[in-house]
Scaffold this motif. Structure first.
Motif, PDB file in Angstrom:
ATOM      1  N   ILE A  56       0.773  -1.250  -0.095  1.00 13.08           N
ATOM      2  CA  ILE A  56      -0.063  -0.128  -0.010  1.00 13.08           C
ATOM      3  C   ILE A  56       0.942   1.217   0.082  1.00 13.08           C
ATOM      4  CG2 ILE A  56      -1.683   1.500   1.227  1.00 13.08           C
ATOM      5  CD1 ILE A  56      -2.710  -1.386   2.371  1.00 13.08           C
ATOM      6  N   THR A  57       1.675   1.198   1.076  1.00 12.53           N
ATOM      7  CA  THR A  57       2.785   2.506   1.089  1.00 12.53           C
ATOM      8  C   THR A  57       3.805   2.696   0.288  1.00 12.53           C
ATOM      9  OG1 THR A  57       4.291   1.585   2.880  1.00 12.53           O
ATOM     10  CG2 THR A  57       1.658   2.525   3.426  1.00 12.53           C
ATOM     11  N   GLY A  58       4.522   1.418  -0.207  1.00 14.39           N
ATOM     12  CA  GLY A  58       5.792   1.500  -0.655  1.00 14.39           C
ATOM     13  C   GLY A  58       7.013   1.717   0.433  1.00 14.39           C
ATOM     14  N   ILE A  59       6.616   1.476   1.638  1.00 13.31           N
ATOM     15  CA  ILE A  59       7.454   1.692   2.589  1.00 13.31           C
ATOM     16  C   ILE A  59       8.070   0.161   3.092  1.00 13.31           C
ATOM     17  CG2 ILE A  59       8.058   2.306   5.043  1.00 13.31           C
ATOM     18  CD1 ILE A  59       5.915   4.298   4.541  1.00 13.31           C
ATOM     19  N   THR A  60       9.409   0.200   3.185  1.00 11.16           N
ATOM     20  CA  THR A  60      10.031  -1.114   3.443  1.00 11.16           C
ATOM     21  C   THR A  60      10.604  -1.167   5.076  1.00 11.16           C
ATOM     22  OG1 THR A  60      12.056  -0.627   2.321  1.00 11.16           O
ATOM     23  CG2 THR A  60      10.420  -1.529   1.018  1.00 11.16           C
ATOM     24  N   ASP A  61      11.082  -2.164   5.593  1.00  8.37           N
ATOM     25  CA  ASP A  61      11.831  -2.302   6.685  1.00  8.37           C
ATOM     26  C   ASP A  61      13.135  -1.206   6.684  1.00  8.37           C
ATOM     27  OD1 ASP A  61       9.940  -3.939   8.224  1.00  8.37           O
ATOM     28  OD2 ASP A  61      10.696  -5.647   7.136  1.00  8.37           O
ATOM     29  N   SER A  62      13.738  -1.495   5.576  1.00  8.53           N
ATOM     30  CA  SER A  62      15.069  -0.794   5.392  1.00  8.53           C
ATOM     31  C   SER A  62      14.979   0.755   5.466  1.00  8.53           C
ATOM     32  CB  SER A  62      15.797  -1.487   4.290  1.00  8.53           C
ATOM     33  OG  SER A  62      15.136  -0.959   2.924  1.00  8.53           O
ATOM     34  N   MET A  63      14.003   1.240   5.163  1.00  2.00           N
ATOM     35  CA  MET A  63      13.517   2.506   5.034  1.00  2.00           C
ATOM     36  C   MET A  63      13.418   3.146   6.247  1.00  2.00           C
ATOM     37  SD  MET A  63      11.035   2.662   1.723  1.00  2.00           S
ATOM     38  CE  MET A  63      10.695   4.330   1.434  1.00  2.00           C
ATOM     39  N   LEU A  64      13.051   2.371   7.380  1.00  2.00           N
ATOM     40  CA  LEU A  64      12.821   2.868   8.644  1.00  2.00           C
ATOM     41  C   LEU A  64      13.880   2.801   9.475  1.00  2.00           C
ATOM     42  CD1 LEU A  64       9.360   0.999   9.359  1.00  2.00           C
ATOM     43  CD2 LEU A  64       9.635   3.381   8.174  1.00  2.00           C
ATOM     44  N   VAL A  65      14.929   2.259   9.162  1.00  2.00           N
ATOM     45  CA  VAL A  65      16.192   2.183  10.069  1.00  2.00           C
ATOM     46  C   VAL A  65      16.764   3.399  10.393  1.00  2.00           C
ATOM     47  CG1 VAL A  65      18.571   1.237  10.264  1.00  2.00           C
ATOM     48  CG2 VAL A  65      16.689  -0.270   9.114  1.00  2.00           C
ATOM     49  N   GLY A  66      16.862   4.300   9.482  1.00  2.00           N
ATOM     50  CA  GLY A  66      17.605   5.680   9.821  1.00  2.00           C
ATOM     51  C   GLY A  66      16.371   6.535  10.174  1.00  2.00           C
ATOM     52  N   GLY A  67      14.987   6.066  10.485  1.00  4.82           N
ATOM     53  CA  GLY A  67      14.126   7.160  10.987  1.00  4.82           C
ATOM     54  C   GLY A  67      14.511   7.582  12.282  1.00  4.82           C
ATOM     55  N   MET A  68      13.458   8.676  12.477  1.00  7.13           N
ATOM     56  CA  MET A  68      13.597   9.231  13.880  1.00  7.13           C
ATOM     57  C   MET A  68      12.933   8.292  15.043  1.00  7.13           C
ATOM     58  SD  MET A  68      12.250  13.126  14.113  1.00  7.13           S
ATOM     59  CE  MET A  68      13.041  14.465  13.260  1.00  7.13           C
ATOM     60  N   ASP A  69      13.259   8.415  16.288  1.00  9.39           N
ATOM     61  CA  ASP A  69      12.681   7.525  17.182  1.00  9.39           C
ATOM     62  C   ASP A  69      11.097   7.993  17.452  1.00  9.39           C
ATOM     63  OD1 ASP A  69      12.527   9.031  19.973  1.00  9.39           O
ATOM     64  OD2 ASP A  69      14.351   9.487  19.154  1.00  9.39           O
ATOM     65  N   GLU A  70      10.175   7.301  17.953  1.00  6.67           N
ATOM     66  CA  GLU A  70       8.650   7.609  17.711  1.00  6.67           C
ATOM     67  C   GLU A  70       8.717   8.891  18.666  1.00  6.67           C
ATOM     68  OE1 GLU A  70       4.380   5.625  18.580  1.00  6.67           O
ATOM     69  OE2 GLU A  70       5.952   4.979  19.859  1.00  6.67           O
ATOM     70  N   GLU A  71       9.176   9.045  19.979  1.00  5.59           N
ATOM     71  CA  GLU A  71       9.086  10.021  20.823  1.00  5.59           C
ATOM     72  C   GLU A  71       9.341  11.456  20.261  1.00  5.59           C
ATOM     73  OE1 GLU A  71       9.805  11.477  25.660  1.00  5.59           O
ATOM     74  OE2 GLU A  71      10.580   9.380  24.817  1.00  5.59           O
ATOM     75  N   THR A  72      10.484  11.355  19.683  1.00  2.00           N
ATOM     76  CA  THR A  72      11.228  12.664  19.144  1.00  2.00           C
ATOM     77  C   THR A  72      10.399  13.273  17.894  1.00  2.00           C
ATOM     78  OG1 THR A  72      13.538  11.934  19.632  1.00  2.00           O
ATOM     79  CG2 THR A  72      13.226  13.547  17.661  1.00  2.00           C
ATOM     80  N   ALA A  73       9.960  12.070  16.818  1.00  2.00           N
ATOM     81  CA  ALA A  73       8.984  12.395  15.985  1.00  2.00           C
ATOM     82  C   ALA A  73       7.829  13.153  16.374  1.00  2.00           C
ATOM     83  CB  ALA A  73       8.783  11.241  15.126  1.00  2.00           C
ATOM     84  N   PHE A  74       7.031  12.775  17.342  1.00  2.62           N
ATOM     85  CA  PHE A  74       5.869  13.212  17.689  1.00  2.62           C
ATOM     86  C   PHE A  74       6.230  14.424  18.589  1.00  2.62           C
ATOM     87  CE2 PHE A  74       3.754   9.522  16.821  1.00  2.62           C
ATOM     88  CZ  PHE A  74       2.472  10.077  16.377  1.00  2.62           C
ATOM     89  N   ARG A  75       7.201  14.733  19.260  1.00  2.04           N
ATOM     90  CA  ARG A  75       7.834  15.961  20.105  1.00  2.04           C
ATOM     91  C   ARG A  75       7.709  17.072  18.903  1.00  2.04           C
ATOM     92  NH1 ARG A  75      12.186  14.764  22.270  1.00  2.04           N
ATOM     93  NH2 ARG A  75      11.180  13.971  24.021  1.00  2.04           N
ATOM     94  N   VAL A  76       8.516  16.680  17.786  1.00  2.00           N
ATOM     95  CA  VAL A  76       8.599  17.718  16.728  1.00  2.00           C
ATOM     96  C   VAL A  76       7.195  18.027  16.034  1.00  2.00           C
ATOM     97  CG1 VAL A  76       9.439  18.074  14.347  1.00  2.00           C
ATOM     98  CG2 VAL A  76      10.958  17.077  16.208  1.00  2.00           C
ATOM     99  N   LEU A  77       6.320  17.169  16.037  1.00  2.00           N
ATOM    100  CA  LEU A  77       4.972  17.274  15.222  1.00  2.00           C
ATOM    101  C   LEU A  77       4.116  18.252  16.148  1.00  2.00           C
ATOM    102  CD1 LEU A  77       3.058  16.776  13.094  1.00  2.00           C
ATOM    103  CD2 LEU A  77       2.373  14.807  14.329  1.00  2.00           C
ATOM    104  N   ASN A  78       4.118  17.705  17.413  1.00  2.00           N
ATOM    105  CA  ASN A  78       3.487  18.740  18.423  1.00  2.00           C
ATOM    106  C   ASN A  78       3.806  20.046  18.435  1.00  2.00           C
ATOM    107  OD1 ASN A  78       1.214  18.468  20.498  1.00  2.00           O
ATOM    108  ND2 ASN A  78       3.180  19.048  22.023  1.00  2.00           N
ATOM    109  N   ARG A  79       4.977  20.511  18.625  1.00  2.00           N
ATOM    110  CA  ARG A  79       5.530  21.725  18.373  1.00  2.00           C
ATOM    111  C   ARG A  79       4.919  22.488  17.269  1.00  2.00           C
ATOM    112  NH1 ARG A  79      11.853  21.209  20.662  1.00  2.00           N
ATOM    113  NH2 ARG A  79      11.312  20.782  22.928  1.00  2.00           N
ATOM    114  N   MET A  80       5.027  21.869  16.084  1.00  2.00           N
ATOM    115  CA  MET A  80       4.768  22.330  14.930  1.00  2.00           C
ATOM    116  C   MET A  80       3.243  22.571  14.816  1.00  2.00           C
ATOM    117  SD  MET A  80       5.073  20.703  11.029  1.00  2.00           S
ATOM    118  CE  MET A  80       5.012  21.641   9.415  1.00  2.00           C
ATOM    119  N   ILE A  81       2.260  21.822  15.490  1.00  2.00           N
ATOM    120  CA  ILE A  81       1.030  21.901  15.350  1.00  2.00           C
ATOM    121  C   ILE A  81       0.551  23.162  16.370  1.00  2.00           C
ATOM    122  CG2 ILE A  81      -1.318  20.894  16.463  1.00  2.00           C
ATOM    123  CD1 ILE A  81       0.031  18.399  15.675  1.00  2.00           C
ATOM    124  N   GLY A  82       1.333  23.194  17.350  1.00  2.00           N
ATOM    125  CA  GLY A  82       0.780  24.429  18.610  1.00  2.00           C
ATOM    126  C   GLY A  82      -0.738  24.426  18.385  1.00  2.00           C
TER     127      GLY A  82
END
Length: 202
Positions: A56-82
């Motif tokens: 469905i997404t075209g996302i593979t396991d290898s694409m996630l290896v260098g991703g952010m950790d979940e907590e950091t990602a949601f912290r950034v998103l939360n600040r952006m949302i305001g």
């Protein structure tokens, strides 16, 4: 109405916001009709993606290896949302994942107002109402559907097109659901829920 907006989208490991995880997120902050900031990241995932999710997404396991950790990602998103207006296509899905992630990671949720472009689509147009279908109807180019950032820009252009056609103000915090499925398992406390049906062209 659209002076302070965050359009966002999640790609996930499944459909359950309690059990599944966001693996890609994207958001754009829009002020006075202009995109002023953009955020996109893959999110690390300790499990294995199913073949269906990759299909469905075209996302593979290898694409996630260098991703952010979940907590950091949601912290950034939360600040952006305001305090902005949240916008998504099928917002019941994305808002529920946002809620359960914030509950798990920060012990709280969001109180932002929201608009669901899928709810508007069902009210104004015949079936089908997927984001790619609606973008086609409004002459919006959407390449690479089911990748978060592409969907975010498609949703933003769709919202603007709908607002020009007829102001979307009445859809603030409105969440339509198909009667045959019933209301979503979770929705924001300030959501105005109502049942609806798909309309089909003869």
């Amino acid at each position: 109405m659209l002076s302070n907006v965050t359009v966002f989208d999640f790609e996930t490991t499944g459909l359950s916001p309690q059990r599944d995880q966001v693996i890609e997120m994207a958001a754009i902050r829009c002020i006075d009709g202009e995109v002023v900031s953009e955020f996109r990241t893959m999110i690390q995932f300790e499990g294995k993606l199913t073949a269906k999710i990759t299909e469905i997404t075209g996302i593979t396991d290898s694409m996630l290896v260098g991703g952010m950790d979940e907590e950091t990602a949601f912290r950034v998103l939360n600040r952006m949302i305001g305090d902005s207006l949240l916008v998504a296509h099928n917002a019941a899905f994305d808002l529920s994942f946002l809620h359960f992630a914030l509950q798990r990671l920060a012990g709280r949720t969001f109180i932002n107002p929201f608009i669901d472009t899928l709810t508007i689509s069902r009210d104004r147009h015949f079936y089908p109402h997927k984001l790619e279908n609606m973008c086609d109807r409004y002459g919006i180019e959407l390449t690479g559907a089911h990748r978060a950032l592409n969907d975010v820009y498609g949703c933003w252009e769709l919202l603007k097109g709908m607002h020009v056609e007829r102001p979307v103000d009445d859809y603030l915090n409105r969440l339509g659901y198909l009667n045959k499925y019933g209301p979503p398992a979770w929705s924001p406390p300030h959501a105005r829920l109502y049942g609806t049906e798909n309309r089909y062209q003869n």
